[in-house]
Design a protein around this motif. Structure first.
Motif, PDB file in Angstrom:
ATOM      1  N   PRO A   2       0.706  -1.176  -0.195  1.00  0.00           N
ATOM      2  CA  PRO A   2      -0.082  -0.070  -0.119  1.00  0.00           C
ATOM      3  C   PRO A   2       0.762   1.296   0.025  1.00  0.00           C
ATOM      4  CG  PRO A   2       0.195  -1.201   2.155  1.00  0.00           C
ATOM      5  CD  PRO A   2       0.693  -1.879   1.259  1.00  0.00           C
ATOM      6  N   ALA A   3       0.234   2.262  -0.466  1.00  0.00           N
ATOM      7  CA  ALA A   3       0.901   3.717  -0.318  1.00  0.00           C
ATOM      8  C   ALA A   3       1.442   4.051   0.982  1.00  0.00           C
ATOM      9  CB  ALA A   3       0.075   4.725  -0.825  1.00  0.00           C
ATOM     10  N   ALA A   4       2.410   4.568   1.079  1.00  0.00           N
ATOM     11  CA  ALA A   4       2.894   5.013   2.426  1.00  0.00           C
ATOM     12  C   ALA A   4       2.030   5.863   3.083  1.00  0.00           C
ATOM     13  CB  ALA A   4       4.316   6.113   2.226  1.00  0.00           C
ATOM     14  N   ARG A   5       1.860   5.900   4.334  1.00  0.00           N
ATOM     15  CA  ARG A   5       0.831   6.361   4.950  1.00  0.00           C
ATOM     16  C   ARG A   5       1.317   7.948   5.247  1.00  0.00           C
ATOM     17  NH1 ARG A   5      -0.841   2.127   9.683  1.00  0.00           N
ATOM     18  NH2 ARG A   5      -1.495   0.601   8.409  1.00  0.00           N
ATOM     19  N   PRO A   6       0.464   8.890   5.101  1.00  0.00           N
ATOM     20  CA  PRO A   6       0.814  10.223   5.262  1.00  0.00           C
ATOM     21  C   PRO A   6       0.699  10.679   6.868  1.00  0.00           C
ATOM     22  CG  PRO A   6      -1.681  10.042   4.461  1.00  0.00           C
ATOM     23  CD  PRO A   6      -0.913   8.749   4.422  1.00  0.00           C
ATOM     24  N   ALA A   7       0.990  11.797   7.028  1.00  0.00           N
ATOM     25  CA  ALA A   7       1.269  12.235   8.534  1.00  0.00           C
ATOM     26  C   ALA A   7      -0.152  11.943   9.330  1.00  0.00           C
ATOM     27  CB  ALA A   7       1.648  13.678   8.544  1.00  0.00           C
ATOM     28  N   HIS A   8      -1.197  12.257   8.848  1.00  0.00           N
ATOM     29  CA  HIS A   8      -2.532  12.281   9.755  1.00  0.00           C
ATOM     30  C   HIS A   8      -2.953  10.739   9.698  1.00  0.00           C
ATOM     31  CE1 HIS A   8      -3.810  12.850   5.627  1.00  0.00           C
ATOM     32  NE2 HIS A   8      -5.237  12.284   5.777  1.00  0.00           N
ATOM     33  N   TYR A   9      -2.261   9.953   9.331  1.00  0.00           N
ATOM     34  CA  TYR A   9      -2.707   8.349   9.296  1.00  0.00           C
ATOM     35  C   TYR A   9      -1.365   7.810   9.936  1.00  0.00           C
ATOM     36  CZ  TYR A   9      -6.577   7.949   6.226  1.00  0.00           C
ATOM     37  OH  TYR A   9      -7.832   8.087   5.627  1.00  0.00           O
ATOM     38  N   ALA A  10      -0.435   8.405  10.054  1.00  0.00           N
ATOM     39  CA  ALA A  10       0.965   7.775  10.804  1.00  0.00           C
ATOM     40  C   ALA A  10       1.261   7.969  12.112  1.00  0.00           C
ATOM     41  CB  ALA A  10       2.185   8.272   9.829  1.00  0.00           C
ATOM     42  N   SER A  11       0.267   8.649  12.949  1.00  0.00           N
ATOM     43  CA  SER A  11       0.619   9.169  14.147  1.00  0.00           C
ATOM     44  C   SER A  11      -0.170   8.344  15.233  1.00  0.00           C
ATOM     45  CB  SER A  11       0.409  10.535  14.197  1.00  0.00           C
ATOM     46  OG  SER A  11      -1.022  10.747  13.998  1.00  0.00           O
ATOM     47  N   GLY A  12      -0.241   7.039  15.111  1.00  0.00           N
ATOM     48  CA  GLY A  12      -1.122   6.258  15.982  1.00  0.00           C
ATOM     49  C   GLY A  12      -2.351   5.976  15.369  1.00  0.00           C
ATOM     50  N   PRO A  13      -3.442   5.403  16.377  1.00  0.00           N
ATOM     51  CA  PRO A  13      -4.797   5.227  15.936  1.00  0.00           C
ATOM     52  C   PRO A  13      -5.492   6.350  15.560  1.00  0.00           C
ATOM     53  CG  PRO A  13      -4.660   4.958  18.199  1.00  0.00           C
ATOM     54  CD  PRO A  13      -3.222   5.196  17.836  1.00  0.00           C
ATOM     55  N   LEU A  14      -5.984   6.403  14.237  1.00  0.00           N
ATOM     56  CA  LEU A  14      -6.598   7.700  13.690  1.00  0.00           C
ATOM     57  C   LEU A  14      -8.178   7.612  14.284  1.00  0.00           C
ATOM     58  CD1 LEU A  14      -6.362   9.904  11.902  1.00  0.00           C
ATOM     59  CD2 LEU A  14      -7.075   8.673   9.807  1.00  0.00           C
ATOM     60  N   SER A 168      -4.316   4.887   0.253  1.00  0.00           N
ATOM     61  CA  SER A 168      -3.641   4.815   1.630  1.00  0.00           C
ATOM     62  C   SER A 168      -4.470   4.339   2.924  1.00  0.00           C
ATOM     63  CB  SER A 168      -3.268   6.395   1.937  1.00  0.00           C
ATOM     64  OG  SER A 168      -2.293   6.901   1.041  1.00  0.00           O
ATOM     65  N   ALA A 169      -5.782   4.164   2.411  1.00  0.00           N
ATOM     66  CA  ALA A 169      -6.865   3.720   3.504  1.00  0.00           C
ATOM     67  C   ALA A 169      -7.980   3.124   2.900  1.00  0.00           C
ATOM     68  CB  ALA A 169      -6.979   4.834   4.680  1.00  0.00           C
ATOM     69  N   ILE A 170      -8.434   2.147   3.591  1.00  0.00           N
ATOM     70  CA  ILE A 170      -9.813   1.573   3.367  1.00  0.00           C
ATOM     71  C   ILE A 170     -10.669   1.638   4.683  1.00  0.00           C
ATOM     72  CG2 ILE A 170     -11.224  -0.365   2.748  1.00  0.00           C
ATOM     73  CD1 ILE A 170      -8.528  -1.373   1.366  1.00  0.00           C
ATOM     74  N   ARG A 204      -6.103 -10.098   6.837  1.00  0.00           N
ATOM     75  CA  ARG A 204      -5.780 -10.413   5.522  1.00  0.00           C
ATOM     76  C   ARG A 204      -4.915  -9.500   4.954  1.00  0.00           C
ATOM     77  NH1 ARG A 204      -8.239  -9.453   0.568  1.00  0.00           N
ATOM     78  NH2 ARG A 204      -7.886 -10.966  -1.007  1.00  0.00           N
ATOM     79  N   LEU A 205      -4.980  -8.254   5.209  1.00  0.00           N
ATOM     80  CA  LEU A 205      -4.203  -7.205   4.586  1.00  0.00           C
ATOM     81  C   LEU A 205      -3.356  -6.418   5.601  1.00  0.00           C
ATOM     82  CD1 LEU A 205      -7.075  -5.631   2.028  1.00  0.00           C
ATOM     83  CD2 LEU A 205      -4.823  -7.319   1.715  1.00  0.00           C
ATOM     84  N   PRO A 206      -2.439  -7.040   6.323  1.00  0.00           N
ATOM     85  CA  PRO A 206      -1.931  -6.278   7.606  1.00  0.00           C
ATOM     86  C   PRO A 206      -1.425  -5.087   7.202  1.00  0.00           C
ATOM     87  CG  PRO A 206      -0.542  -8.251   6.929  1.00  0.00           C
ATOM     88  CD  PRO A 206      -1.979  -8.293   6.228  1.00  0.00           C
ATOM     89  N   ASP A 207      -0.701  -4.880   6.118  1.00  0.00           N
ATOM     90  CA  ASP A 207       0.047  -3.715   5.896  1.00  0.00           C
ATOM     91  C   ASP A 207      -0.829  -2.547   5.391  1.00  0.00           C
ATOM     92  OD1 ASP A 207       2.455  -4.713   6.446  1.00  0.00           O
ATOM     93  OD2 ASP A 207       2.576  -5.574   4.385  1.00  0.00           O
ATOM     94  N   MET A 208      -2.000  -2.761   5.114  1.00  0.00           N
ATOM     95  CA  MET A 208      -3.008  -1.680   4.822  1.00  0.00           C
ATOM     96  C   MET A 208      -3.700  -1.166   5.985  1.00  0.00           C
ATOM     97  SD  MET A 208      -4.623  -0.042   2.639  1.00  0.00           S
ATOM     98  CE  MET A 208      -4.084  -0.341   1.160  1.00  0.00           C
ATOM     99  N   PHE A 209      -3.918   0.300   5.952  1.00  0.00           N
ATOM    100  CA  PHE A 209      -4.821   0.839   7.016  1.00  0.00           C
ATOM    101  C   PHE A 209      -6.265   0.395   6.781  1.00  0.00           C
ATOM    102  CE2 PHE A 209      -7.595   4.126   8.459  1.00  0.00           C
ATOM    103  CZ  PHE A 209      -6.941   4.510   9.424  1.00  0.00           C
TER     104      PHE A 209
END
Length: 339
Positions: A2-14, A168-170, A204-209
């Motif tokens: 998946p695409a690299a997570r942007p800042a607002h997705y990368a700082s812990g649980p969103l 970046s996210a589903i 099933r998709l552990p690397d995907m948000f």
């Protein structure tokens, strides 16, 4: 991958406030931002054709305080969605999201929204087209299926297309949508929730948000159901009880609880409403989103009554917000002097 997570997705649980038609306009979002400084906020769904041909400032304009902010688009034409996404990036949005979950008659007649659960390949084409023209995150919000679809196969097919499109996210509303036989309102309540299905998608998709939406009645419930997932999204609960948004920091990020300074909050909202009215707007356009703020507190009924009945009057001024606040008793203290 998946695409690299942007800042607002990368700082812990969103935590996010869901896109809600007729509710999450710019005034609602500014209000919610005062209570949830770290939340990801979403616009109402805006159809791609409206972005391309409508009044863009009216449709897309927002206050800088709303960041991080995502634009949710409706549509099924990859070229139109790509152009709308490009315009959104130019307006300064932090994310663009494709609606694959709305079950209304309007989206059914236009063959988009939840209807697209039946066409995962087309969803993939739309997402890939959007992704190709913007540098901001492209995400998707979907159901677990529609009508008689098998939720295992339907959600996996949609998710695989989203991953292939480098989203970046589903975000998953954990119910089916019944396009025949249920109204949009009934579709928010009657189809049973299946949070386990969303957890299986994450496994099933552990690397995907993977984010969860649907039926979450409070921030506390969202924090509990989030375990194992990357984010949670509240809709009607956040709108109907906005003071609960102050729980996001303690419940999801482990921060110390801080009492809401309601007097300061309402002064900011009065100032914001004054600026809006100076541009030709009406007070009720702001205050209609605020009536649920003091739910359950002494004086809440009078607060709602003052705003609902008097903010619509031609002579209403922003001072009405602070006047209505005087009827609220915060923990037994007179509202006008509570800290």
């Amino acid at each position: 991958m998946p695409a690299a997570r942007p800042a607002h997705y990368a700082s812990g649980p969103l935590f996010a406030v869901a896109p809600m038609i007729d509710w999450t306009d710019r005034h609602c979002r500014f209000f919610h931002r005062q209570l949830a400084p770290d939340a990801l906020l979403y616009t109402e769904m805006i159809v791609a054709d409206a972005v391309l041909h409508g009044d863009r400032e009216r449709l897309l304009g927002f206050d800088a305080a709303e960041h991080p902010l995502a634009l949710q688009l409706g549509g099924s034409d990859p070229a139109k969605l790509a152009e709308a996404a490009r315009i959104a990036e130019g307006f300064g949005y932090d994310e663009v999201n494709l609606n694959v979950g709305c079950p209304s008659d309007r989206v059914q007649s236009g063959a988009f929204g939840a209807c697209l659960m039946r066409q995962p390949e087309l969803v993939g084409e739309c997402l890939a087209a959007m992704r190709a023209v913007v540098s901001i995150p492209v995400t998707v919000k979907c159901r677990i299926g529609v009508d008689d679809q098998d939720p295992e196969a339907a959600l996996d097919a949609l998710a695989d297309e989203a991953v292939a499109a480098d989203v970046s996210a589903i975000w998953v509303h954990a119910r089916k949508a019944w396009l025949q036989g249920l109204s949009p309102k009934e579709n928010r309540d009657i189809p049973p929730l299946d949070y386990d299905r969303v957890h299986r998608l994450k496994a099933r998709l552990p690397d995907m948000f993977i984010g969860l939406n649907g039926g979450l009645a409070s921030v506390a419930m969202a924090a509990e159901e989030r375990k194992g997932l990357d984010g949670v999204m509240l809709g009607r609960a956040a709108y109907g009880n906005p003071s609960d948004l102050a729980e996001v920091g303690p419940r999801l990020h482990g921060r110390p609880a801080v009492a809401v300074d309601y007097e300061a909050l309402l002064q900011r909202m009065a100032d914001y409403a004054g600026a809006h009215m100076a541009r030709g707007g009406r007070l009720a356009q702001v205050t209609r989103h605020m009536v649920g703020l003091f739910g359950g507190m002494p004086g809440a009924r009078r607060w709602r009554q003052v705003l609902s009945e008097r903010a619509v009057r031609p002579d209403a001024t922003p001072d009405l917000i602070l006047e209505a606040f005087r009827h609220v008793d915060l923990g037994g203290q007179p509202a006008e002097t509570a800290a």
